[in-house]
Design an enzyme around this catalytic site. Structure first.
Site, PDB file in Angstrom:
ATOM      1  N   VAL A 134      40.572  31.357  37.075  1.00 49.91           N
ATOM      2  CA  VAL A 134      39.570  30.016  38.043  1.00 49.91           C
ATOM      3  C   VAL A 134      40.222  30.272  39.208  1.00 49.91           C
ATOM      4  CG1 VAL A 134      39.568  27.821  37.984  1.00 49.91           C
ATOM      5  CG2 VAL A 134      39.345  28.621  35.767  1.00 49.91           C
ATOM      6  N   GLY A 189      31.761  43.423  46.755  1.00 51.64           N
ATOM      7  CA  GLY A 189      32.494  43.137  46.140  1.00 51.64           C
ATOM      8  C   GLY A 189      33.232  41.943  46.208  1.00 51.64           C
ATOM      9  N   ASP A 203      28.901  31.652  35.531  1.00 49.03           N
ATOM     10  CA  ASP A 203      30.883  32.285  35.638  1.00 49.03           C
ATOM     11  C   ASP A 203      30.968  30.533  36.117  1.00 49.03           C
ATOM     12  OD1 ASP A 203      33.188  34.366  36.762  1.00 49.03           O
ATOM     13  OD2 ASP A 203      32.743  32.418  38.512  1.00 49.03           O
ATOM     14  N   LYS A 207      34.607  28.392  34.202  1.00 50.52           N
ATOM     15  CA  LYS A 207      36.094  28.555  35.050  1.00 50.52           C
ATOM     16  C   LYS A 207      35.913  26.698  34.454  1.00 50.52           C
ATOM     17  CE  LYS A 207      35.183  31.786  37.831  1.00 50.52           C
ATOM     18  NZ  LYS A 207      34.494  32.479  39.166  1.00 50.52           N
ATOM     19  N   GLY A 305      37.887  38.854  45.106  1.00 51.53           N
ATOM     20  CA  GLY A 305      38.232  39.705  45.617  1.00 51.53           C
ATOM     21  C   GLY A 305      39.178  40.646  44.962  1.00 51.53           C
TER      22      GLY A 305
HETATM   23  N1  LIG Z   1      35.926  40.940  40.847  1.00 47.94           N
HETATM   24  C1  LIG Z   1      36.306  39.485  41.310  1.00 47.94           C
HETATM   25  O1  LIG Z   1      36.843  38.822  42.461  1.00 47.94           O
HETATM   26  C2  LIG Z   1      36.862  38.842  39.764  1.00 47.94           C
HETATM   27  C3  LIG Z   1      37.533  37.200  40.289  1.00 47.94           C
HETATM   28  C4  LIG Z   1      38.110  37.078  38.561  1.00 47.94           C
HETATM   29  C5  LIG Z   1      38.452  37.479  38.355  1.00 47.94           C
HETATM   30  N2  LIG Z   1      37.746  38.826  37.788  1.00 47.94           N
HETATM   31  C6  LIG Z   1      37.243  39.046  36.144  1.00 47.94           C
HETATM   32  O2  LIG Z   1      38.432  40.454  36.327  1.00 47.94           O
HETATM   33  C7  LIG Z   1      37.611  40.998  35.392  1.00 47.94           C
HETATM   34  C8  LIG Z   1      37.542  41.967  36.317  1.00 47.94           C
HETATM   35  O3  LIG Z   1      36.426  41.874  36.858  1.00 47.94           O
HETATM   36  P1  LIG Z   1      36.424  43.307  38.107  1.00 47.94           P
HETATM   37  O4  LIG Z   1      35.467  42.998  39.213  1.00 47.94           O
HETATM   38  O5  LIG Z   1      37.401  44.361  38.599  1.00 47.94           O
HETATM   39  O6  LIG Z   1      35.017  44.168  37.023  1.00 47.94           O
HETATM   40  P2  LIG Z   1      35.087  46.199  37.954  1.00 47.94           P
HETATM   41  O7  LIG Z   1      34.535  46.359  39.546  1.00 47.94           O
HETATM   42  O8  LIG Z   1      33.064  46.281  37.625  1.00 47.94           O
HETATM   43  O9  LIG Z   1      35.785  46.689  37.324  1.00 47.94           O
HETATM   44  C9  LIG Z   1      35.921  46.538  35.516  1.00 47.94           C
HETATM   45  C10 LIG Z   1      37.132  47.930  34.945  1.00 47.94           C
HETATM   46  O10 LIG Z   1      37.013  47.907  33.108  1.00 47.94           O
HETATM   47  C11 LIG Z   1      37.293  49.197  32.850  1.00 47.94           C
HETATM   48  N3  LIG Z   1      36.472  48.695  31.797  1.00 47.94           N
HETATM   49  C12 LIG Z   1      35.592  48.438  30.739  1.00 47.94           C
HETATM   50  N4  LIG Z   1      34.732  48.687  29.791  1.00 47.94           N
HETATM   51  C13 LIG Z   1      36.266  49.094  29.688  1.00 47.94           C
HETATM   52  C14 LIG Z   1      36.859  49.449  28.542  1.00 47.94           C
HETATM   53  N5  LIG Z   1      36.363  49.285  27.339  1.00 47.94           N
HETATM   54  N6  LIG Z   1      38.005  49.801  28.200  1.00 47.94           N
HETATM   55  C15 LIG Z   1      38.760  50.225  29.392  1.00 47.94           C
HETATM   56  N7  LIG Z   1      38.381  49.743  31.023  1.00 47.94           N
HETATM   57  C16 LIG Z   1      37.427  48.865  30.498  1.00 47.94           C
HETATM   58  C17 LIG Z   1      36.171  50.102  33.981  1.00 47.94           C
HETATM   59  O11 LIG Z   1      35.783  50.870  33.616  1.00 47.94           O
HETATM   60  P3  LIG Z   1      35.534  52.343  34.364  1.00 47.94           P
HETATM   61  O12 LIG Z   1      36.368  52.259  35.791  1.00 47.94           O
HETATM   62  O13 LIG Z   1      35.681  53.463  33.918  1.00 47.94           O
HETATM   63  O14 LIG Z   1      33.654  52.171  34.696  1.00 47.94           O
HETATM   64  C18 LIG Z   1      36.003  49.191  35.196  1.00 47.94           C
HETATM   65  O15 LIG Z   1      38.185  49.861  35.842  1.00 47.94           O
HETATM   66  C19 LIG Z   1      36.299  40.861  35.482  1.00 47.94           C
HETATM   67  O16 LIG Z   1      36.429  39.887  33.816  1.00 47.94           O
HETATM   68  C20 LIG Z   1      36.196  39.646  35.992  1.00 47.94           C
HETATM   69  O17 LIG Z   1      35.401  38.429  35.453  1.00 47.94           O
HETATM   70  C21 LIG Z   1      37.078  39.403  38.716  1.00 47.94           C
END
Ligand SMILES: NC(=O)c1ccc[n+]([C@@H]2O[C@H](COP(=O)([O-])OP(=O)(O)OC[C@H]3O[C@@H](n4cnc5c(N)ncnc54)[C@H](OP(=O)(O)O)[C@@H]3O)[C@@H](O)[C@H]2O)c1
Length: 428
Positions: A134, A189, A203, A207, A305
């Site tokens: 959040v 990103g 999303d 939250k 980010g």
């Molecule tokens: N991006 C943000 O700013 C942000 C902010 C707050 C919260 N979040 C949350 O944080 C989490 C991650 O977000 P992100 O933006 O980092 O996502 P992302 O950039 O799409 O990365 C996802 C990662 O998860 C891996 N993955 C997917 N399925 C998997 C599995 N079954 N086993 C192992 N690894 C697996 C992917 O592997 P590969 O590299 O092999 O594809 C990748 O490394 C999400 O829940 C998102 O809602 C994100």
């Protein structure tokens, strides 16, 4: 070992983390640790999904079976940062069944499964922390949970989605069209892998569900929460807001009404210059909590980010070392919280085709509402029950109609009991 007490954590040197997911947040978290060797946290194993993807670290650092990490007793903490909510739930719930300490940022997974996860945490003695889920870098959950654990809160409102806020800022400041602004947010990103989650406000709805649990002790299934997004916003809407001296922001609104019932919704809202949200721009998030005795407080910070989110993940990992867990102080069986039902919302809606605006007014039970027009085309304003908007939400979205709130949430005399029903459903 997973069952170390805080004292044991302190005694046994750097925490060994199993990192599941190495995307935007996983890499951000890893990079922060590289720059903070004194944090005494080491990433011992990293699991990802794709064996063929190019990585910024040597190939031997990666493995492809996250379950192996979940079951590795030499890891102190599991950090779950994947982009698949179902798989995340499977991994996190398995880890909690094993009494592990888990940190996650997966708000969609948490919002859908919070009652079940809480039961597993309590039953098996593990810990689940999720500050990063959040408002990115803003330490809102622990503040609500610990600092405001005893004091009643009146409202918690927030701009909780950096991508949609970024899009709205680009449209207002640069005159970008929606598609260009979204593309820019994705390239930087900020956007979720599936942009619908951000732009249609799924999303921030997740939250808001988490805020409702910590601030008011309400366990509300996400599908009961109205979420209206900005997929249909156009320059005409931005110009309309500007003509009123206002800006459009997607605001989550969780509040307690005089009846004691709590309402939860996330919609675009026209905010005036005296609102703290007016100056929250681009990927920033802002949260305002109004406490019964402390009054309103406002926090602003990076909402998305790799580094900002990774910083909140690290704070959770380090909090585990101190033995922190959420208290859920407002979530007490004897203090059943009701979900407010009969809200009335003042809205503005627009579509370039006058016939479509008329159709929307029929759907919403506003046949008498006067159509208006400005240089951007036809629009309408009126007061609509929340339940009606919930019922027509998907049709409004599909028809390309933009809807925003123009005022505060009003009236909530009726309410329904929820927590025991939700608990019973998830126990089944
Ligand atoms: N991006 C943000 O700013 C942000 C902010 C707050 C919260 N979040 C949350 O944080 C989490 C991650 O977000 P992100 O933006 O980092 O996502 P992302 O950039 O799409 O990365 C996802 C990662 O998860 C891996 N993955 C997917 N399925 C998997 C599995 N079954 N086993 C192992 N690894 C697996 C992917 O592997 P590969 O590299 O092999 O594809 C990748 O490394 C999400 O829940 C998102 O809602 C994100």
């Amino acid at each position: 070992m997973s069952r170390l007490s805080p004292t044991d954590f302190a005694a046994h040197g750097p925490l060994r983390v199993g990192l599941i997911g190495f995307g935007c947040v996983g890499q951000g978290f890893y990079d922060i640790l590289e720059q903070l060797p004194n944090a005494e946290v080491s990433v011992a194993r990293i699991a990802v999904k794709s064996p063929t993807k190019a990585r910024p670290l040597p190939a031997e650092r990666f493995e492809f079976n996250a379950d192996a990490l979940v079951h590795d007793p030499t890891l102190d903490v599991l950090v779950e940062l994947i982009d698949d909510a179902e798989e995340a739930f499977r991994l996190v719930s398995t880890a909690l069944r094993l009494g592990r300490h888990v940190v996650t940022a997966n708000k969609a997974m948490l919002a859908r499964n919070l009652p079940a996860l809480l039961r597993l945490e309590r039953k098996h003695g593990g810990t689940l922390l999720y500050e990063a889920a959040v408002a990115g870098s803003i330490p809102v959950l622990r503040t609500l949970d610990a600092h405001f654990g005893a004091e009643p809160l009146l409202a918690v409102r927030g701009i909780l989605n950096g991508s949609s806020n970024y899009v709205l800022s680009c449209m207002a400041e640069q005159g970008s069209d929606y598609a260009t602004a979204l593309h820019e947010a994705q390239a930087l990103g900020f956007a979720e892998t599936d942009p619908t989650l951000d732009m249609a406000a799924f999303d921030p709805r997740s939250k808001a569900v988490l805020l409702a649990a910590h601030a008011f002790g309400l366990l509300v299934p996400p599908e009961r929460v109205l979420n209206l997004g900005i997929e249909n916003v156009t320059a005409a809407d931005i110009a309309f807001a500007r003509s009123q001296g206002q800006k459009i922001k997607v605001v989550a609104d969780v509040r307690r009404h005089r009846s004691g019932a709590v309402s939860v919704l996330v919609t675009p809202q026209l905010v005036a210059a005296d609102s703290p949200f007016y100056t929250v721009e681009r990927e920033a998030n802002g949260v305002e909590a109004t406490a019964a005795f402390g009054g309103p407080q406002f926090w602003r910070g990076a909402g998305a980010g790799g580094h900002p989110t990774g910083s909140a993940v690290l704070a959770d990992v380090l909090a585990l070392r101190r033995g922190c867990r959420y208290r859920y102080a407002k979530l007490r069986p004897e203090a059943e919280v009701r979900l407010a039902q009969n809200l009335e919302l003042n809205i503005y809606l627009r579509h370039p085709d006058e016939a479509v605006v008329g159709e929307a007014l029929d759907w919403l039970g506003l046949p008498g509402a006067a159509l208006a027009a400005d240089a951007g085309g036809p629009y309408a304003t009126g007061t609509v029950p929340l339940t009606t908007l919930l019922a027509w939400r998907d049709d409004l979205r599909a028809r390309g109609i933009f809807v925003a709130r123009t005022g505060e949430v009003r009236k909530a005399a009726q309410s329904i009991l929820l927590n025991s029903a939700v608990a019973a459903e998830t126990a089944a």
